[in-house]
Design an enzyme around this catalytic site. Structure first.
Site, PDB file in Angstrom:
ATOM      1  N   ASP A 103       0.813  -1.158  -0.241  1.00  0.00           N
ATOM      2  CA  ASP A 103       0.224   0.025   0.367  1.00  0.00           C
ATOM      3  C   ASP A 103       0.823   1.187   0.524  1.00  0.00           C
ATOM      4  O   ASP A 103       2.124   1.731  -0.028  1.00  0.00           O
ATOM      5  CB  ASP A 103      -1.388   0.135   0.795  1.00  0.00           C
ATOM      6  CG  ASP A 103      -2.167  -1.032   1.137  1.00  0.00           C
ATOM      7  OD1 ASP A 103      -1.892  -1.494   0.142  1.00  0.00           O
ATOM      8  OD2 ASP A 103      -2.648  -1.558   2.042  1.00  0.00           O
ATOM      9  N   LYS A 104       0.352   2.541  -0.231  1.00  0.00           N
ATOM     10  CA  LYS A 104       0.874   3.641  -0.016  1.00  0.00           C
ATOM     11  C   LYS A 104       1.691   3.972   0.746  1.00  0.00           C
ATOM     12  O   LYS A 104       2.711   4.360   0.939  1.00  0.00           O
ATOM     13  CB  LYS A 104       0.211   4.537  -0.855  1.00  0.00           C
ATOM     14  CG  LYS A 104       0.609   5.694  -1.252  1.00  0.00           C
ATOM     15  CD  LYS A 104      -0.378   7.392  -1.035  1.00  0.00           C
ATOM     16  CE  LYS A 104       0.042   8.832  -0.809  1.00  0.00           C
ATOM     17  NZ  LYS A 104      -0.923   9.725  -0.684  1.00  0.00           N
TER      18      LYS A 104
END
Length: 300
Positions: free
Chosen positions: A136-137
């Site tokens: 995830d970012k």
């Protein structure tokens, strides 16, 4: 791809207003889909003037975005290991893995294209060249990237067979009582909020193994080992057992707690067999500054 929504209380809202309120699309985007006959109510094509009633089943057929070729960008990379077949990188928090709507540049893929040139595997397509798995970012840590199709195919198969070891560290809210625990709960896309995942009957099997590292001031420093690799798996599973990750507002954490603006989650260890030689490969990434600062705030 169709998204199904069963209304609990439509409240008589016009369908474009209702869908814009409960989903990720703007009202104008919903209107375009209605005009394109991509929205149905109980199997019948919807009209823009339709008023939503309780119990109706709405299907939104949102077309997949057209893939655009990612471009190389001279973004610094923390390369932990590299050879002719693969590389292992320590992805920083805040970097998106591959281009997506709203994040067309500044991604790990853009940086990899500049670093590797034409040597990335093409199996992932023009938007995800070389990407075997993703983070995830706002999750930091180790990722393996394929530089040839052989490596990509072999590493993807190893992931599917659960032969790749991935160990994370996290700070969870509350005091986890058990020293070791396993969460085995199926995960699927949230029925209303498409940006979230949820524990759902009929979802894909998902297993996370956890171990308490320390309990500090109402938080638990936790180690999590993935047996499977579903989207947002650790975040969803920890929230499911009542211990969402600190800072993870999407799944029950609090905004700004411990100075965090997103989940406190770091991919610390990665291990796999080299796709060409079969040699055991094991890598470790140090805990980043945002993580140590969060721990420091707990013990102040």
């Amino acid at each position: 791809m169709p998204v199904w929504i069963k209304t609990v209380d439509g409240g008589g809202s016009r369908i474009d207003v209702y869908l814009a309120a409960v989903g990720p699309l703007s009202r104008s985007a919903v209107e375009r889909l209605i005009v394109q006959n991509r929205v149905t109510v109980n199997g019948v094509t919807a009209k823009k003037k339709h008023r939503v009633a309780a119990g109706e089943v709405i299907a939104v057929d949102e077309p997949d975005p057209v893939a655009a070729e990612a471009l190389p960008e001279a973004i610094p990379l923390d390369v932990v290991y590299e050879d002719a077949d693969l590389l292992v990188v320590d992805k920083p928090r805040g970097m998106v893995t591959h281009p997506a709507p709203g994040h067309e540049g500044g991604t790990l893929v853009n940086a990899l294209l500049a670093h590797c040139g034409d040597s990335l595997s093409g199996v992932g397509g023009v938007r995800r060249p070389g990407i075997v798995h993703r983070l995830d970012k706002d999750t930091s840590g180790l990722m393996v990237v394929a530089k040839c199709d052989m490596a990509h195919t072999a590493l993807s198969a190893a992931l599917k067979k659960r032969e790749v070891s991935r160990v994370y560290e996290a700070i969870a809210r509350g005091n986890i009582r058990m020293e070791e625990f396993t969460v085995s709960a199926p995960i699927g896309r949230h029925p209303v909020d498409r940006k979230k995942q949820a524990v759902l009957p009929g979802g894909r099997a998902a297993v996370t193994h956890g171990r308490v590292l320390a309990r500090i001031g109402g938080y638990t420093h936790t180690e999590c080992r993935l047996e499977t690799g579903r989207t947002h798996q650790i975040r969803v599973h920890m929230a499911h057992i009542g211990h969402p990750l600190a800072g993870d507002t999407r799944y029950g954490g609090k905004a700004g707690e411990l100075g965090l603006d997103a989940q406190c989650l770091h991919a610390r260890e990665l291990a796999f067999a080299h796709p060409r030689t079969g040699d055991a490969m094991r890598f470790s990434a140090k805990i980043p500054e945002y993580f140590t600062k969060a721990i420091a705030k707990i013990i102040q």
